[in-house]
Design a protein around this motif. Structure first.
Motif, PDB file in Angstrom:
ATOM      1  N   LEU A  93       0.803  -0.947  -0.088  1.00 36.02           N
ATOM      2  CA  LEU A  93      -0.032  -0.146   0.015  1.00 36.02           C
ATOM      3  C   LEU A  93       0.862   1.175   0.008  1.00 36.02           C
ATOM      4  O   LEU A  93       0.520   2.284  -0.723  1.00 36.02           O
ATOM      5  N   PHE A  94       1.888   1.510   0.697  1.00 38.23           N
ATOM      6  CA  PHE A  94       2.927   2.463   0.820  1.00 38.23           C
ATOM      7  C   PHE A  94       3.578   2.722  -0.469  1.00 38.23           C
ATOM      8  O   PHE A  94       3.430   3.914  -1.080  1.00 38.23           O
ATOM      9  N   ALA A  95       3.673   1.469  -1.228  1.00 35.65           N
ATOM     10  CA  ALA A  95       4.362   1.614  -2.582  1.00 35.65           C
ATOM     11  C   ALA A  95       3.320   2.269  -3.721  1.00 35.65           C
ATOM     12  O   ALA A  95       3.754   3.273  -4.406  1.00 35.65           O
ATOM     13  N   THR A  96       2.238   1.892  -3.438  1.00 37.83           N
ATOM     14  CA  THR A  96       1.346   2.417  -4.376  1.00 37.83           C
ATOM     15  C   THR A  96       1.156   4.104  -3.862  1.00 37.83           C
ATOM     16  O   THR A  96       0.791   4.834  -4.957  1.00 37.83           O
ATOM     17  N   LEU A  97       0.972   4.388  -2.784  1.00 39.59           N
ATOM     18  CA  LEU A  97       0.959   5.676  -2.499  1.00 39.59           C
ATOM     19  C   LEU A  97       1.972   6.369  -2.983  1.00 39.59           C
ATOM     20  O   LEU A  97       1.930   7.625  -3.516  1.00 39.59           O
ATOM     21  N   LYS A  98       3.080   6.140  -2.845  1.00 38.87           N
ATOM     22  CA  LYS A  98       4.376   6.541  -3.260  1.00 38.87           C
ATOM     23  C   LYS A  98       4.631   6.719  -4.589  1.00 38.87           C
ATOM     24  O   LYS A  98       5.029   7.712  -5.333  1.00 38.87           O
ATOM     25  N   ALA A  99       3.478   5.785  -5.545  1.00 38.94           N
ATOM     26  CA  ALA A  99       3.544   6.196  -7.022  1.00 38.94           C
ATOM     27  C   ALA A  99       2.470   7.174  -7.349  1.00 38.94           C
ATOM     28  O   ALA A  99       2.153   7.548  -8.654  1.00 38.94           O
ATOM     29  N   CYS A 100       1.723   7.537  -6.443  1.00 40.26           N
ATOM     30  CA  CYS A 100       1.001   8.966  -6.887  1.00 40.26           C
ATOM     31  C   CYS A 100       1.428  10.149  -7.282  1.00 40.26           C
ATOM     32  O   CYS A 100       2.634  10.439  -6.873  1.00 40.26           O
ATOM     33  N   PRO A 101       0.546  11.359  -7.943  1.00 43.16           N
ATOM     34  CA  PRO A 101       1.389  12.408  -8.334  1.00 43.16           C
ATOM     35  C   PRO A 101       1.990  13.162  -7.205  1.00 43.16           C
ATOM     36  O   PRO A 101       1.500  12.895  -6.093  1.00 43.16           O
ATOM     37  N   SER A 103       1.741  15.867  -6.422  1.00 45.71           N
ATOM     38  CA  SER A 103       1.069  16.835  -5.738  1.00 45.71           C
ATOM     39  C   SER A 103      -0.140  16.299  -4.902  1.00 45.71           C
ATOM     40  O   SER A 103      -0.659  17.070  -4.114  1.00 45.71           O
ATOM     41  N   THR A 104      -0.232  14.975  -4.965  1.00 45.13           N
ATOM     42  CA  THR A 104      -1.359  14.148  -4.046  1.00 45.13           C
ATOM     43  C   THR A 104      -1.026  14.409  -2.575  1.00 45.13           C
ATOM     44  O   THR A 104       0.176  14.112  -2.099  1.00 45.13           O
ATOM     45  N   GLU A 105      -2.001  14.610  -1.684  1.00 45.70           N
ATOM     46  CA  GLU A 105      -1.826  14.636  -0.310  1.00 45.70           C
ATOM     47  C   GLU A 105      -2.421  13.384   0.255  1.00 45.70           C
ATOM     48  O   GLU A 105      -3.374  12.894  -0.403  1.00 45.70           O
ATOM     49  N   PHE A 106      -1.927  13.031   1.320  1.00 42.38           N
ATOM     50  CA  PHE A 106      -2.629  11.593   1.925  1.00 42.38           C
ATOM     51  C   PHE A 106      -2.947  12.063   3.457  1.00 42.38           C
ATOM     52  O   PHE A 106      -2.326  12.424   4.231  1.00 42.38           O
ATOM     53  N   LEU A 107      -4.264  11.769   3.702  1.00 46.05           N
ATOM     54  CA  LEU A 107      -5.045  11.966   5.007  1.00 46.05           C
ATOM     55  C   LEU A 107      -5.412  10.596   5.586  1.00 46.05           C
ATOM     56  O   LEU A 107      -6.225   9.907   5.035  1.00 46.05           O
ATOM     57  N   PHE A 108      -4.650  10.401   6.539  1.00 46.43           N
ATOM     58  CA  PHE A 108      -4.839   9.389   7.312  1.00 46.43           C
ATOM     59  C   PHE A 108      -5.770   9.292   8.499  1.00 46.43           C
ATOM     60  O   PHE A 108      -5.544  10.265   9.347  1.00 46.43           O
ATOM     61  N   MET A 109      -6.883   8.578   8.397  1.00 43.73           N
ATOM     62  CA  MET A 109      -7.918   8.545   9.422  1.00 43.73           C
ATOM     63  C   MET A 109      -8.059   7.325  10.261  1.00 43.73           C
ATOM     64  O   MET A 109      -8.994   6.678   9.895  1.00 43.73           O
ATOM     65  N   PHE A 110      -6.999   7.191  11.182  1.00 45.68           N
ATOM     66  CA  PHE A 110      -7.268   6.047  12.102  1.00 45.68           C
ATOM     67  C   PHE A 110      -6.543   6.380  13.290  1.00 45.68           C
ATOM     68  O   PHE A 110      -5.925   7.463  13.672  1.00 45.68           O
ATOM     69  N   SER A 115       4.916   6.501  16.132  1.00 43.47           N
ATOM     70  CA  SER A 115       5.447   7.906  15.953  1.00 43.47           C
ATOM     71  C   SER A 115       5.093   8.031  14.356  1.00 43.47           C
ATOM     72  O   SER A 115       5.034   7.177  13.524  1.00 43.47           O
ATOM     73  N   LEU A 116       4.481   9.305  14.398  1.00 44.81           N
ATOM     74  CA  LEU A 116       4.155   9.846  12.800  1.00 44.81           C
ATOM     75  C   LEU A 116       5.190   9.856  11.839  1.00 44.81           C
ATOM     76  O   LEU A 116       5.033   9.963  10.701  1.00 44.81           O
ATOM     77  N   GLY A 117       6.646   9.877  12.447  1.00 41.54           N
ATOM     78  CA  GLY A 117       7.615   9.809  11.683  1.00 41.54           C
ATOM     79  C   GLY A 117       7.778   8.936  10.535  1.00 41.54           C
ATOM     80  O   GLY A 117       8.479   9.415   9.231  1.00 41.54           O
ATOM     81  N   LYS A 118       7.069   7.692  10.901  1.00 40.33           N
ATOM     82  CA  LYS A 118       7.315   6.546   9.934  1.00 40.33           C
ATOM     83  C   LYS A 118       6.589   6.787   8.578  1.00 40.33           C
ATOM     84  O   LYS A 118       6.871   6.462   7.458  1.00 40.33           O
ATOM     85  N   ASP A 121       8.598   9.903   6.865  1.00 36.55           N
ATOM     86  CA  ASP A 121       9.613   9.497   6.091  1.00 36.55           C
ATOM     87  C   ASP A 121       9.505   8.802   4.821  1.00 36.55           C
ATOM     88  O   ASP A 121      10.390   8.885   3.971  1.00 36.55           O
ATOM     89  N   VAL A 122       8.351   7.946   4.887  1.00 42.58           N
ATOM     90  CA  VAL A 122       8.305   7.070   3.634  1.00 42.58           C
ATOM     91  C   VAL A 122       7.440   8.192   2.642  1.00 42.58           C
ATOM     92  O   VAL A 122       7.956   8.092   1.209  1.00 42.58           O
ATOM     93  N   LEU A 123       6.539   8.882   2.903  1.00 41.69           N
ATOM     94  CA  LEU A 123       5.727   9.829   1.817  1.00 41.69           C
ATOM     95  C   LEU A 123       6.183  11.358   1.973  1.00 41.69           C
ATOM     96  O   LEU A 123       5.600  11.953   0.872  1.00 41.69           O
TER      97      LEU A 123
END
Length: 304
Positions: A93-101, A103-110, A115-118, A121-123
């Protein structure tokens, strides 16, 4: 003035993801739900999200929503909203998100204690938005019944822009800049509440005082760890309830809570066990030593 139309992908076809979709579509945004299994099949068959105002209501409405089995990373998404649980955020899933444009933002609702640093660091920190949905949502025979809370605990978002967009879609939201403190506080308290309600649902009655004391002790341990890791306990009333007050106060609150049948019999409670265990593992994983999470480990051992 109406908000600018946004192109939004929602990963997670559960009640929460579908509820967000309903509101965002009605506000004029271009929304796609990414799901799998029977929930994806239901969305495809129905041509959108079926909803009604209450469990006993007979009138059903349909909100047309595009549903797909995987995220098209070539699309110019403005936002990818993730309503899955933390344990579902795997490497593919992280690999899929990294492949997005870019300009895309990611909103994590959970909910998470990690640590949010992980995620940053990835995205990239500039692309990550953290939040938490204040919502009651369930499916009844495949039909959504939901309510976003508009007082007390309301939806939290770490982006002022998206907070405004969500609020204009009748998802009452507030801006919270320190999501690490907020999420760790929420995770600790959620562990106590969810564990007591899961235990009550299993036995179909209120928990014993000893069970309530263990759940309350685990919550207090998580709050203490939150402070130890350099975060604030927020909102402040949780500090007074979970740390400053004598331990029997929170124990009593949980003991009483499990005796409210409408809460104990919430159809979502049986599904909380896995999320509750995920929170326990998240807190244990962040602890400097086993002594910091002795009660949390004891609570976790009752379910694994």
């Amino acid at each position: 003035m109406a908000a600018e139309k946004k192109k939004i992908a929602i990963i997670g076809a559960g009640p929460v993801g579908c509820a967000f979709a309903v509101h965002l579509v009605k506000a004029g945004h271009d929304v796609t739900i990414v799901g799998r299994g029977q929930r994806l099949a239901n969305l495809e068959e129905n041509g959108g999200v079926l909803a009604k105002k209450s469990e006993k209501a007979t009138e059903i409405t349909k909100t047309p929503v595009r549903a797909v089995g995987s995220l098209d990373t070539a699309q110019p998404w403005d936002l990818v909203l993730l309503t899955v649980t933390e344990h579902q955020l795997d490497e593919p899933l992280f690999a899929t998100l990294k492949a997005c444009p870019k300009s895309t933002e990611f909103l994590f609702m959970f909910n998470t204690f990690a640590s949010l640093g992980k995620y940053f660091d990835v995205l990239g920190k500039e692309r990550c938005i953290m939040g938490f949905p204040a919502i009651k949502a369930s499916f009844y025979d495949g039909v959504l019944v939901h309510q976003f809370l508009s007082f007390g605990q309301i939806t939290i978002i770490s982006s002022p822009e998206w907070r405004s967009i969500f609020s204009s879609a009748e998802i009452t939201s507030v801006y919270e800049p320190d999501m690490q403190s907020w999420l760790r506080t929420r995770a600790a308290m959620a562990l106590g509440v969810m564990s007591s309600l899961v235990a009550a649902a299993k036995r179909k009655s209120g928990v014993t005082w000893a069970e309530a004391r263990l759940s309350a002790g685990a919550a207090r341990e998580g709050l203490t760890l939150t402070k130890k890791l350099g975060n604030d306990i927020t909102p402040k009333f949780i500090f007074y309830l979970g740390v400053a007050a004598p331990s029997f106060v929170l124990t009593g609150v949980l003991w009483v809570l499990t005796r409210v049948s409408s809460i104990r019999n919430n159809p979502q409670v049986p599904n909380w066990e896995r999320e509750m265990l995920g929170l326990a593992e998240s807190i244990i994983g962040a602890a400097p030593s086993g002594d910091d999470v002795r009660l949390i480990s004891q609570l976790r051992s009752k379910y694994v």
